[in-house]
Structure formats: C-alpha cells, structure tokens
Design a protein around this motif. Structure first.
Motif, short mmCIF file in Angstrom:
data_model
loop_
_atom_site.label_atom_id
_atom_site.label_comp_id
_atom_site.label_asym_id
_atom_site.label_seq_id
_atom_site.Cartn_x
_atom_site.Cartn_y
_atom_site.Cartn_z
N ASP A 154 3.58 -2.11 -51.69
CA ASP A 154 2.17 -2.44 -51.48
C ASP A 154 1.87 -3.90 -51.78
O ASP A 154 0.89 -4.46 -51.27
CB ASP A 154 1.28 -1.54 -52.35
N ILE A 155 2.71 -4.55 -52.62
CA ILE A 155 2.51 -5.98 -52.89
C ILE A 155 2.74 -6.78 -51.61
O ILE A 155 2.01 -7.73 -51.32
CB ILE A 155 3.46 -6.45 -54.02
N PHE A 156 3.73 -6.38 -50.83
CA PHE A 156 3.96 -7.01 -49.52
C PHE A 156 2.76 -6.77 -48.60
O PHE A 156 2.26 -7.70 -47.96
CB PHE A 156 5.23 -6.42 -48.90
N ALA A 157 2.31 -5.52 -48.57
CA ALA A 157 1.19 -5.17 -47.69
C ALA A 157 -0.08 -5.93 -48.07
O ALA A 157 -0.78 -6.46 -47.20
CB ALA A 157 0.94 -3.66 -47.75
N ASP A 158 -0.35 -6.02 -49.36
CA ASP A 158 -1.60 -6.63 -49.81
C ASP A 158 -1.58 -8.16 -49.73
O ASP A 158 -2.55 -8.77 -49.27
CB ASP A 158 -1.90 -6.22 -51.25
N ASP A 214 -6.04 -3.76 -40.40
CA ASP A 214 -5.33 -2.57 -40.90
C ASP A 214 -4.45 -1.89 -39.85
O ASP A 214 -3.56 -1.12 -40.20
CB ASP A 214 -6.32 -1.56 -41.47
N THR A 215 -4.69 -2.17 -38.60
CA THR A 215 -3.90 -1.54 -37.54
C THR A 215 -2.42 -1.95 -37.60
O THR A 215 -1.58 -1.33 -36.95
CB THR A 215 -4.45 -1.93 -36.15
N TRP A 216 -2.10 -2.97 -38.40
CA TRP A 216 -0.70 -3.42 -38.50
C TRP A 216 0.21 -2.29 -38.98
O TRP A 216 1.38 -2.25 -38.60
CB TRP A 216 -0.57 -4.62 -39.44
N GLN A 217 -0.31 -1.39 -39.80
CA GLN A 217 0.55 -0.34 -40.37
C GLN A 217 1.09 0.58 -39.28
O GLN A 217 2.24 1.00 -39.34
CB GLN A 217 -0.21 0.44 -41.44
N GLN A 218 0.25 0.87 -38.29
CA GLN A 218 0.74 1.69 -37.18
C GLN A 218 1.72 0.89 -36.32
O GLN A 218 2.76 1.39 -35.90
CB GLN A 218 -0.44 2.16 -36.31
N GLN A 219 1.38 -0.35 -36.05
CA GLN A 219 2.23 -1.19 -35.21
C GLN A 219 3.62 -1.39 -35.83
O GLN A 219 4.62 -1.47 -35.13
CB GLN A 219 1.57 -2.56 -35.00
N ALA A 220 3.67 -1.45 -37.16
CA ALA A 220 4.93 -1.69 -37.87
C ALA A 220 5.66 -0.40 -38.22
O ALA A 220 6.79 -0.45 -38.72
CB ALA A 220 4.65 -2.47 -39.15
#
Length: 332
Positions: A146-150, A161-167
């Motif tokens: 989550d540190i990478f994500a945040d 937030d759509t990046w999570q689906q794309q990745a």
C-alpha cells in the motif's frame, strides 16, 4: 523541541550519564528516519551519540535486539547507555566504513559471500530468543504494498483510482503474498543492504536492525543482492543466490527446486522493491528528503525486469511500463 534543543539535551544527558563535561558533538549523519548520529570522545575513545525521537523511532526494540543478537554471537554495535524516555543512546563507534563505500568489481564476490554468511547466522538464530518479532504475514505484506499505491501511484504519479483495475493490482498482491508465505520463516533483518552493513577491521557488522521481523527466507538475500543503492551483473546475483540455496539445510534444499527458489527470490524482491519505491517517494513528498529519489530508477528497473519474466504478472508489467515510461530519464 527543536533539533538544536534536542542536541543540547543529548549533550547534557551524556554529561550526566558518564560524569564528563558536556562533550563536543560532531555530526556523523542523519538517515532515512528521524535519527541523527554524532561522534564524540568518551574516556579516550570515540563513541556515537544518537538522537532518536521516541515518537518516531523504535528505541526499545533496538536496545533489546542489540542485547539479544549479541548473546547469539551476531556482530552488532554495543549499546553503552540509553534513555528510552527521551530517545537518547550512546553506542559503539564502528568507524565510517559502510559496505557501500568499500565494494569494487574485484572484491564484491568475497564481501558478498561474507554478508551471506551473516544472513545464514541470523537465520539460524532461534526466533524465540529474540524479543517478540512481528510476523511478516499477509496483512503486513499488504501494508507495505500500500506504500507503493499511496505514495508512488497516488502522490508521485497522481493517477485516478482506476489504475488498480488497469494494473490488475489485486492479482499482483495475491501472487506476491502467496510466494512470500510459501517460504520457511526465519529471523529477518528487513533492510539488509550495503548501507546497513559496516566493515570494521575486516568484519561485517549489522546496523539498523530495529525493524526486524519473522519473515521469509529469501527476503534478506534479495535485499542484499538486488540492492536499491548499488547494482551488479545479473550473472553475479544469480551465482550468489544459487550458492546460498545450495548451502541450505538438506531437508529444505531437497524439497525446493531451483526454479521454485528463483520464483521466491524474484517475487519477494518485487514486493520489497515496490515498497521501496513508495518509501523513496514518501521521504521526498512528506519528509523533504529528496536525495532518496536517486534510488528510484534502479529500484524500478528491478520491478520491471521481474514482472516481465512471469506471465501471470503480464498485466501489471504492461501497466507499470506504460506509466513509468521516461520516468527514469526524468530522475537522472
């Protein structure tokens, strides 16, 4: 309390603790945390005074682990005195010779073999002999991802937030967590790299071990061999990783194939490197320590190479490659 006020209070504590005049403190370094290190003279020898604010630093763990690791015969600095309430420590001066500064093409293999033996010695230390190590479990692994994500995706790249689906982020997290938790768990330094090993009279000494946990057997190995601050030819990395694998206790070495070992090594490293990228961005955005950005391109290159090597990570790799295109050039 300001940094100057804390430095004066540190001097007063040293004076009272050792019954000496307030010593002249020479700044040695700060680090990625809020700790600061000072060199001073104590009874005719050099010692290190540490300003480690208790609100941010794990001083209890450092002192307890230093004692426990010393009892197990591991090379760590001696703690001469500590005020855990105020966050002041006095520790052994190991000099200024970080492994990072001593590595050359000609001595790298020999020094890394020495470091590998230190990992073996640490992993042979019974976890129950160390003070209550937290377990590197699924929740812990996800907190680090989550540190990478945040901080990298959210703060640095400012992606929606759509990046999570794309990745295919959730699949990536699951693959990494499963690969890590399949491994035998041992005492793990958690930040075993060239800036946390000091060379003192030809002996490697571990520092910065307050974040130790009980974790996967590959973690410290990949932290060392795929270091965020220095890089070596992949042939050397593979040779040393295989050398280490072949020295494992027979039951484990016989039950794990080289292919499985490589997958553990790669995916454990990917989890660590994604976390590290996030931390380097957090150090810049939150703490104003922009110098750590210099380590992002090397760390990102590891993540791209590993994610490219596994078909199950293809979606993540393609996403990461697309959003970081030109990123490395920007940072140089």
């Amino acid at each position: 309390m300001s940094k100057l006020q804390r430095q004066v209070a540190l001097q007063q504590w040293l004076s009272k603790t050792f019954n000496i005049a307030p010593p002249d403190l020479q700044m040695v370094s700060g680090d990625a945390s809020f700790r600061r290190y000072f060199r001073f003279q104590l009874s005719g020898r050099s010692a290190i005074a540490v300003d480690a604010p208790p609100s941010t630093e794990k001083n209890h763990q450092f002192v307890a682990l230093a004692e426990a690791l010393t009892k197990q015969g591991l090379a760590v600095p001696t703690v001469y005195a500590a005020d855990l309430n105020d966050g002041f420590l006095c520790i052994q001066d190991l000099g200024s010779s970080l492994l990072e500064q001593q590595l050359t093409q000609s001595n790298a293999t020999q020094l890394y073999r020495q470091a590998l033996q230190l990992i073996v010695q640490l992993q042979q230390t019974p976890v129950q002999s160390l003070p209550e190590l937290e377990r590197f479990d699924a929740a812990f692994i996800q907190r680090e991802l989550d540190i990478f994500a945040d901080w990298f995706v959210g703060q640095e790249l400012a992606l929606p937030d759509t990046w999570q689906q794309q990745a295919d982020w959730s699949s990536l997290c699951r693959e990494l967590s499963e690969a890590i938790m399949q491994q035998p768990y041992v005492a793990m330094h958690r930040d075993f790299h060239c800036r946390n090993l000091m060379l003192e009279q030809q002996r490697l000494v571990m520092i910065d071990f307050q974040d130790m946990v009980e974790g996967p057997i590959c973690y410290d190995l990949v932290s060392l061999l795929r270091d965020c601050y220095v890089s070596w030819p992949e042939s050397l990395v593979q040779d040393l990783s295989l050398e280490y694998f072949q020295q494992l206790p027979a039951p484990l070495a016989q039950s794990v194939s080289e292919e499985q070992w490589q997958r553990w090594f790669d995916l454990t490293g990917l989890q660590r490197h994604l976390k590290a990228i996030g931390i380097f961005c957090r150090l810049d955005h939150r703490d104003g320590k922009a110098a750590y950005r210099a380590a992002i391109p090397q760390t990102l290159s590891y993540a791209l190479k590993v994610s490219a090597a596994y078909p199950e990570l293809k979606t993540f790799h393609q996403w990461l490659a697309s959003v970081t295109k030109g990123f490395s050039d920007e940072l140089h």
